[in-house]
Scaffold this motif. Structure first.
Motif, PDB file in Angstrom:
ATOM      1  N   LYS A   2      65.776  70.610  49.756  1.00 16.19           N
ATOM      2  CA  LYS A   2      65.067  69.349  49.172  1.00 16.19           C
ATOM      3  C   LYS A   2      64.384  69.608  47.846  1.00 16.19           C
ATOM      4  O   LYS A   2      63.978  70.695  47.604  1.00 16.19           O
ATOM      5  CB  LYS A   2      63.976  68.879  50.191  1.00 16.19           C
ATOM      6  N   HIS A   3      64.590  68.657  47.164  1.00 19.82           N
ATOM      7  CA  HIS A   3      63.775  68.517  45.637  1.00 19.82           C
ATOM      8  C   HIS A   3      62.496  67.887  45.862  1.00 19.82           C
ATOM      9  O   HIS A   3      62.295  66.844  46.339  1.00 19.82           O
ATOM     10  CB  HIS A   3      64.483  67.841  44.601  1.00 19.82           C
ATOM     11  N   ILE A   4      61.639  68.811  45.769  1.00 17.94           N
ATOM     12  CA  ILE A   4      60.149  68.405  45.618  1.00 17.94           C
ATOM     13  C   ILE A   4      59.712  68.093  44.462  1.00 17.94           C
ATOM     14  O   ILE A   4      59.525  69.235  43.522  1.00 17.94           O
ATOM     15  CB  ILE A   4      59.147  69.451  46.526  1.00 17.94           C
ATOM     16  N   GLN A   5      59.197  67.042  44.009  1.00 17.43           N
ATOM     17  CA  GLN A   5      58.803  66.765  42.778  1.00 17.43           C
ATOM     18  C   GLN A   5      57.005  66.892  42.643  1.00 17.43           C
ATOM     19  O   GLN A   5      56.353  66.425  43.724  1.00 17.43           O
ATOM     20  CB  GLN A   5      58.826  65.354  42.275  1.00 17.43           C
ATOM     21  N   ASN A   6      56.698  67.561  41.831  1.00 17.24           N
ATOM     22  CA  ASN A   6      55.324  67.908  41.569  1.00 17.24           C
ATOM     23  C   ASN A   6      54.844  66.902  40.559  1.00 17.24           C
ATOM     24  O   ASN A   6      55.124  66.703  39.612  1.00 17.24           O
ATOM     25  CB  ASN A   6      54.931  69.524  40.962  1.00 17.24           C
ATOM     26  N   GLU A   7      53.809  66.119  41.161  1.00 17.97           N
ATOM     27  CA  GLU A   7      52.992  65.120  40.192  1.00 17.97           C
ATOM     28  C   GLU A   7      51.747  65.397  39.858  1.00 17.97           C
ATOM     29  O   GLU A   7      51.056  65.679  40.892  1.00 17.97           O
ATOM     30  CB  GLU A   7      53.101  63.720  40.802  1.00 17.97           C
ATOM     31  N   TYR A   8      51.509  65.635  38.549  1.00 12.88           N
ATOM     32  CA  TYR A   8      50.057  65.877  38.160  1.00 12.88           C
ATOM     33  C   TYR A   8      49.387  64.716  37.923  1.00 12.88           C
ATOM     34  O   TYR A   8      49.631  64.189  37.249  1.00 12.88           O
ATOM     35  CB  TYR A   8      50.284  67.108  36.931  1.00 12.88           C
ATOM     36  N   ILE A   9      48.265  64.927  38.726  1.00 11.42           N
ATOM     37  CA  ILE A   9      47.219  63.904  38.455  1.00 11.42           C
ATOM     38  C   ILE A   9      46.066  64.000  37.377  1.00 11.42           C
ATOM     39  O   ILE A   9      45.373  64.997  37.424  1.00 11.42           O
ATOM     40  CB  ILE A   9      46.285  63.360  39.742  1.00 11.42           C
ATOM     41  N   PRO A  10      46.223  63.154  36.262  1.00 12.99           N
ATOM     42  CA  PRO A  10      45.436  63.498  35.137  1.00 12.99           C
ATOM     43  C   PRO A  10      43.864  63.243  35.240  1.00 12.99           C
ATOM     44  O   PRO A  10      43.425  62.703  36.293  1.00 12.99           O
ATOM     45  CB  PRO A  10      46.005  62.513  33.981  1.00 12.99           C
ATOM     46  N   THR A  11      42.936  63.736  34.707  1.00 10.78           N
ATOM     47  CA  THR A  11      41.573  63.449  34.733  1.00 10.78           C
ATOM     48  C   THR A  11      41.316  62.024  34.642  1.00 10.78           C
ATOM     49  O   THR A  11      41.832  61.326  34.050  1.00 10.78           O
ATOM     50  CB  THR A  11      40.854  64.078  33.552  1.00 10.78           C
ATOM     51  N   SER A  12      40.415  61.395  35.741  1.00 11.58           N
ATOM     52  CA  SER A  12      40.010  59.916  35.759  1.00 11.58           C
ATOM     53  C   SER A  12      41.315  59.223  36.140  1.00 11.58           C
ATOM     54  O   SER A  12      41.152  58.059  36.139  1.00 11.58           O
ATOM     55  CB  SER A  12      39.428  59.454  34.553  1.00 11.58           C
ATOM     56  N   HIS A  13      42.168  59.817  36.905  1.00 13.20           N
ATOM     57  CA  HIS A  13      43.172  58.943  37.503  1.00 13.20           C
ATOM     58  C   HIS A  13      43.376  59.317  38.984  1.00 13.20           C
ATOM     59  O   HIS A  13      42.799  60.275  39.332  1.00 13.20           O
ATOM     60  CB  HIS A  13      44.554  59.468  36.848  1.00 13.20           C
ATOM     61  N   PRO A  65      37.759  53.031  36.190  1.00 10.84           N
ATOM     62  CA  PRO A  65      36.709  53.527  37.604  1.00 10.84           C
ATOM     63  C   PRO A  65      37.107  54.861  38.080  1.00 10.84           C
ATOM     64  O   PRO A  65      36.147  55.242  38.757  1.00 10.84           O
ATOM     65  CB  PRO A  65      36.969  52.197  38.312  1.00 10.84           C
ATOM     66  N   GLY A  66      38.422  55.255  37.965  1.00 13.32           N
ATOM     67  CA  GLY A  66      38.513  56.343  38.354  1.00 13.32           C
ATOM     68  C   GLY A  66      37.971  57.523  38.072  1.00 13.32           C
ATOM     69  O   GLY A  66      38.116  58.723  38.434  1.00 13.32           O
ATOM     70  N   LYS A  67      37.259  57.562  36.886  1.00 14.20           N
ATOM     71  CA  LYS A  67      36.522  58.437  36.229  1.00 14.20           C
ATOM     72  C   LYS A  67      35.412  59.039  36.915  1.00 14.20           C
ATOM     73  O   LYS A  67      35.103  60.273  36.805  1.00 14.20           O
ATOM     74  CB  LYS A  67      36.325  57.856  34.503  1.00 14.20           C
TER      75      LYS A  67
END
Length: 455
Positions: A2-13, A65-67
């Motif tokens: 399976k192809h697992i996609q790595n999604e990086y969550i940036p600061t404040s997101h 607001p995610g900050k």
């Protein structure tokens, strides 16, 4: 497979989703990460928090607001509720909030990570959400991972490596470094000329635009940069004439040099200093913005010069990037186990360091004495002479990026100089927090380093 996609969550997101072959990840230093997952509904999310709460007026409604822990965590919970999750079934993992590097009394006084963690624990308790795992504080950056297929979470040190403990990396040597310098694609001459024109009297904005128009590729990329969140708002800039009218001389010159540096950093690979796609460039822009903001706060250096110095401080890393990539496990281990700063680790692994490489480039390209001294001394501000104040501004900005915006590139700064410099500049925790809060976060959007990974 399976192809697992790595999604990086940036600061404040933050990011939410249902069961899928992907992993949410956040690289955390002083920032706090919170992962929530509901096994019954097979849904979850992760938030990357910068600060505990908005500064100043408690009634302030932030644009991002995610900050903040105080607004971002309720937002994450509400998004998951709308997907059918319940607080009874949501399980939490908390990580980050570290005192990255040597700890000063300023770090202890601010305790930004600790305050964010306290707010997270309080909100989760009020909502009745069980905390399965909480690893906060400490002195090292980490990565929080949430597997969206299984709901499994992991907290791993940034420096973790799976290389054999007895592996030995060959030393590169100055000859190979000098050969790389000769083969690098330089910063475009048009950009360097515009940069010199801006710093000299007798040149108008028309002179700058005429010079820029001679390089069609740089012109096109500069217009793209002018329309980015760093330089523009909602107004579309279509021509260089529009850029002149809307941005003015200084911001246009900044967009040109930023565009040129972005092209220069694109010569780096995905597995050297960068921890995400474009990581070296994002770090450089972050240091540039913080340097400019600090210069305005302190009033001892021109903001344009501080921005440019911050943007150029790490140009030597492009020279060493491939060499580091070939020796990455040994380099990580040297940083993590030997408790050395990055300059010492580079010297041990490569027999060279990025400050020395950057000075060679600066002299080759005719940079000013001030910029050359920043490139040479941004890790050793005590060695600066004629331009020590500018060096110290970039040093503080670099340190703030390492602590609060971890995850762009490999760095490990010796923080022994930080507190004396801050005291000398009459800065306090509140002024530094304002600089951090004012960072235009949309310019720091990370992309996965390699797209997808096979598991």
């Amino acid at each position: 497979m399976k192809h697992i996609q790595n999604e990086y969550i940036p600061t404040s997101h933050l990011r939410v989703g249902k069961k899928s072959p992907q992993k949410f990840q956040a690289i955390l230093g002083t920032c706090l990460g919170l992962a929530l997952y509901d096994q019954k509904r097979k849904a979850g999310g992760l938030i990357h928090i910068l600060l505990p709460s908005p500064l100043g007026n408690a009634e302030f409604q932030p644009e991002s607001p995610g900050k903040y822990a105080s607004s971002g965590i309720p937002m994450l919970i509400n998004k998951l509720r709308r997907m059918g999750c319940t607080t009874q079934d949501l399980k939490a993992t908390i990580a980050g909030g570290a005192l990255v590097g040597p700890v000063s009394s300023l770090d202890l006084g601010l305790d930004i990570g600790g305050k964010s963690a306290e707010i997270a624990h309080r909100i989760l308790k009020e909502q009745g959400i069980e905390i399965l795992k909480s690893e906060t504080g400490g002195f090292f950056a980490c990565t929080l991972k949430l597997d969206m297929m299984t709901g499994e979470t992991k907290i791993v040190p940034v420096w973790e490596t799976t290389s054999a403990p007895d592996a030995i990396a060959p030393i590169s040597g100055p000859e190979a470094i000098m050969a790389t310098i000769e083969n690098l694609q330089p910063i475009p001459q048009t950009a360097l000329k515009i940069f010199r024109m801006f710093n000299q009297d007798g040149y108008s904005i028309e002179d700058i635009t005429q010079e820029l128009a001679q390089d069609q590729v740089l012109s096109a990329r500069t217009l793209q940069m002018c329309n980015s969140v760093l330089f523009s708002s909602t107004i579309k800039i279509d021509t260089l004439k529009d850029a002149v009218i809307m941005l003015g001389k200084e911001r246009l010159a900044k967009s040109v040099i930023t565009t040129a540096i972005e092209s220069y950093f694109e010569q780096t690979g995905p597995s050297g200093y960068s921890l995400c796609k474009g990581g070296l460039f994002f770090h450089a822009v972050g240091v540039a913005c913080l340097s400019e903001r600090l210069a305005k706060e302190i009033g001892i250096a021109h903001p344009w010069l501080a921005y440019t110095a911050g943007l150029l401080h790490d140009i030597g890393k492009v020279v060493l990037d491939q060499q580091i990539s070939d020796r990455l496990p040994f380099f990580f281990r040297t940083l993590g186990n030997d408790k050395q700063n990055i300059i010492q680790a580079e010297e041990k692994v490569l027999g060279f360091n990025h400050c020395r490489a950057g000075v060679i480039l600066a002299e080759k390209w005719g940079f000013s004495d001030a910029l050359t001294e920043v490139i040479r001394c941004h890790h050793t501000p005590g060695d600066a002479t004629a331009h020590s104040q500018l060096v110290e501004i970039v040093y503080i900005a670099d340190r703030l990026m390492e602590k609060f915006f971890t995850g762009f590139n490999i760095d490990k700064i010796d923080a022994l100089h930080l507190e004396p410099i801050i005291n000398k500049m009459d800065l306090d925790g509140a002024s530094l927090a304002r600089c951090i809060e004012d960072m235009p976060l949309d310019i720091l959007i990370q992309e996965p380093p390699n797209g997808t990974a096979n598991t």
